[in-house]
Motif scaffolding. Structure first.
Motif, mmCIF file in Angstrom:
data_model
loop_
_atom_site.group_PDB
_atom_site.id
_atom_site.type_symbol
_atom_site.label_atom_id
_atom_site.label_comp_id
_atom_site.label_asym_id
_atom_site.label_seq_id
_atom_site.Cartn_x
_atom_site.Cartn_y
_atom_site.Cartn_z
ATOM 1 N N LEU A 35 0.812 -1.218 0.000
ATOM 2 C CA LEU A 35 0.000 0.000 0.000
ATOM 3 C C LEU A 35 0.839 1.260 0.000
ATOM 4 O O LEU A 35 1.707 1.429 0.828
ATOM 5 C CB LEU A 35 -0.910 -0.050 1.221
ATOM 6 N N VAL A 36 0.562 2.127 -0.956
ATOM 7 C CA VAL A 36 1.322 3.370 -1.017
ATOM 8 C C VAL A 36 0.440 4.589 -1.222
ATOM 9 O O VAL A 36 0.896 5.597 -1.719
ATOM 10 C CB VAL A 36 2.417 3.336 -2.113
ATOM 11 N N ASN A 37 -0.841 4.511 -0.880
ATOM 12 C CA ASN A 37 -1.598 5.764 -0.878
ATOM 13 C C ASN A 37 -2.329 5.922 0.447
ATOM 14 O O ASN A 37 -2.340 5.017 1.280
ATOM 15 C CB ASN A 37 -2.524 5.890 -2.106
ATOM 16 N N ILE A 79 -0.859 6.552 -14.588
ATOM 17 C CA ILE A 79 0.380 7.323 -14.442
ATOM 18 C C ILE A 79 0.784 7.375 -12.970
ATOM 19 O O ILE A 79 0.001 7.801 -12.119
ATOM 20 C CB ILE A 79 0.181 8.762 -14.969
ATOM 21 N N GLY A 80 2.007 6.937 -12.678
ATOM 22 C CA GLY A 80 2.467 6.827 -11.288
ATOM 23 C C GLY A 80 1.838 5.582 -10.689
ATOM 24 O O GLY A 80 1.093 5.649 -9.716
ATOM 25 N N CYS A 81 2.156 4.417 -11.304
ATOM 26 C CA CYS A 81 1.328 3.214 -11.097
ATOM 27 C C CYS A 81 1.668 2.425 -9.841
ATOM 28 O O CYS A 81 1.097 1.354 -9.627
ATOM 29 C CB CYS A 81 1.399 2.316 -12.325
ATOM 30 N N GLY A 82 2.550 2.928 -8.985
ATOM 31 C CA GLY A 82 2.844 2.226 -7.735
ATOM 32 C C GLY A 82 3.286 0.794 -7.994
ATOM 33 O O GLY A 82 4.170 0.538 -8.817
ATOM 34 N N PHE A 83 2.629 -0.152 -7.342
ATOM 35 C CA PHE A 83 2.979 -1.564 -7.487
ATOM 36 C C PHE A 83 2.112 -2.272 -8.537
ATOM 37 O O PHE A 83 1.971 -3.487 -8.511
ATOM 38 C CB PHE A 83 2.879 -2.267 -6.137
ATOM 39 N N ASN A 103 5.759 4.451 -14.437
ATOM 40 C CA ASN A 103 6.372 4.747 -13.147
ATOM 41 C C ASN A 103 7.839 5.121 -13.383
ATOM 42 O O ASN A 103 8.395 4.793 -14.440
ATOM 43 C CB ASN A 103 6.282 3.496 -12.250
ATOM 44 N N ILE A 104 8.443 5.781 -12.401
ATOM 45 C CA ILE A 104 9.891 6.022 -12.524
ATOM 46 C C ILE A 104 10.665 5.369 -11.380
ATOM 47 O O ILE A 104 11.865 5.603 -11.247
ATOM 48 C CB ILE A 104 10.260 7.529 -12.618
ATOM 49 N N SER A 105 9.991 4.578 -10.562
ATOM 50 C CA SER A 105 10.714 3.816 -9.545
ATOM 51 C C SER A 105 10.974 2.416 -10.110
ATOM 52 O O SER A 105 10.033 1.649 -10.330
ATOM 53 C CB SER A 105 9.872 3.715 -8.263
HETATM 54 C C1 LIG Z 1 1.975 7.841 -3.604
HETATM 55 S S1 LIG Z 1 2.507 6.751 -4.868
HETATM 56 C C2 LIG Z 1 0.949 6.231 -5.518
HETATM 57 C C3 LIG Z 1 1.043 4.933 -6.264
HETATM 58 C C4 LIG Z 1 -0.272 4.372 -6.794
HETATM 59 N N1 LIG Z 1 -0.872 5.253 -7.775
HETATM 60 C C5 LIG Z 1 -1.221 4.097 -5.651
HETATM 61 O O1 LIG Z 1 -2.176 4.861 -5.464
HETATM 62 O O2 LIG Z 1 -0.990 3.117 -4.941
HETATM 63 C C6 LIG Z 1 3.161 7.824 -6.146
HETATM 64 C C7 LIG Z 1 3.668 7.081 -7.383
HETATM 65 O O3 LIG Z 1 4.034 8.025 -8.400
HETATM 66 C C8 LIG Z 1 5.263 7.588 -9.002
HETATM 67 N N2 LIG Z 1 5.908 8.751 -9.624
HETATM 68 C C9 LIG Z 1 6.414 9.837 -8.983
HETATM 69 N N3 LIG Z 1 6.910 10.706 -9.877
HETATM 70 C C10 LIG Z 1 6.682 10.185 -11.113
HETATM 71 C C11 LIG Z 1 6.928 10.636 -12.458
HETATM 72 N N4 LIG Z 1 7.523 11.799 -12.702
HETATM 73 N N5 LIG Z 1 6.537 9.849 -13.471
HETATM 74 C C12 LIG Z 1 5.932 8.657 -13.250
HETATM 75 N N6 LIG Z 1 5.669 8.186 -11.994
HETATM 76 C C13 LIG Z 1 6.034 8.927 -10.958
HETATM 77 C C14 LIG Z 1 6.006 6.999 -7.825
HETATM 78 O O4 LIG Z 1 7.110 6.213 -8.182
HETATM 79 C C15 LIG Z 1 4.885 6.223 -7.129
HETATM 80 O O5 LIG Z 1 4.686 4.982 -7.750
#
Ligand SMILES: C[S@@+](CC[C@H](N)C(=O)[O-])C[C@H]1O[C@@H](n2cnc3c(N)ncnc32)[C@H](O)[C@@H]1O
Length: 279
Positions: A35-37, A79-83, A103-105
């Protein structure tokens, strides 16, 4: 354009999640979700076991439902797909035929690819390393774009809105849930904010309230369909959860990082969801 350094601690938000991702707030073994939100807490309790996980799922569903996802959406981008959980959800529960998680991680990308394989969805879900502000996607190619609690990291969020507009098809939908950091209002908030920006990778260009947020989406060319302040369904619940689970917050994290981000529990960040359409 050379941008000023957002964080002295992390080179980019990917480095933050490479670090944070190894110790997610809570791990839900039932469905292999890390979990990351912060969650959308409707009918849930901060003190009940497993409710952080349920609130995370509720947030995923909120963003997907707001986008009216269905099998007729040929190409969906998370966009920013977490896991990778939402990308999997789009394919499995909303029957979307072709989903890309961005994602960029690299750590999270590797876990996301494993998750997709676990669900046997490799033919419908791909995970790519690219930045939200420089999407390697063709113009007018995406039907629906979703972004859950990630845009506040993007450098800058307004650059992402322009990329979203470029890559969405006409009539395409952008569905977001996001944390909103207003300018500090007093001396304490002025001390806390730079530390949060450093520890949580929040560019200064993204420090503005909801009205300006909506204005920037419209400047990019979008029509706003709905924008709602849902702070009361997120902030108090997550804070109560955090205070009642201190070990989850500190485990495997550096003491310097904990100190710099502790203000997260008092800074008056807000939370919103927003649905916009490319006319
Ligand atoms: C708070 S987490 C949320 C992850 C997911 N969406 C969720 O709700 O569980 C933020 C996510 O955004 C990604 N992220 C941050 N900056 C980014 C960028 N410039 N481009 C793509 N992903 C990015 C992070 O690596 C992380 O996966």
């Amino acid at each position: 354009m050379i941008k000023s350094r957002v964080s002295a601690t992390f080179q980019d938000a990917g480095a933050l999640y490479d670090y944070m991702g190894r110790a997610p707030l809570e791990y839900d073994a039932r469905d292999n979700v890390s979990l990351v939100n912060l969650g959308y807490w409707i009918g849930l309790s901060s003190f009940a076991k497993g409710h952080l996980s349920r609130s995370n799922h509720a947030l995923f569903y909120l963003v997907c439902k707001n986008a009216w996802l269905s099998e007729i959406d040929e190409f969906v981008a998370d966009i920013g797909c977490g896991f990778g959980d939402v990308a999997v959800l789009c394919a499995k529960n909303f029957n979307c035929p072709n989903v890309i998680g961005i994602n960029i991680s690299q750590y999270q990308i590797d876990r996301s690819i494993e998750k997709v394989a676990l669900h046997n969805l490799q033919h419908r879900v791909t995970i790519k390393n690219m930045s939200a502000t420089d999407l390697q996607l063709a113009d007018n190619s995406v039907d629906k774009m979703i972004c859950t609690e990630a845009a506040f990291h993007f450098d800058s969020r307004a650059d992402f809105f322009r990329e979203a507009y470029r890559t969405l098809k006409r009539g395409g939908i952008l569905s977001l849930a996001d944390m909103v950091y207003n300018q500090p209002r007093n001396a304490l908030e002025k001390i806390i904010l730079p530390r949060l920006q450093d520890g949580l990778f929040i560019p200064s260009a993204n420090i503005y309230g909801m009205a300006e947020y909506i204005g920037k989406i419209m400047e990019a060319g979008f029509e706003i369909i709905e924008a709602k302040n849902i702070t009361s369904h997120v902030r108090p619940y997550f804070r109560r959860w955090a205070i009642s689970h201190p070990v989850n917050l500190v485990i495997n994290r550096k003491i310097s990082w904990i100190i710099s981000t502790i203000g997260f529990l008092v800074y008056p960040w807000e939370y919103m969801y927003l649905v916009a359409k490319k006319p």
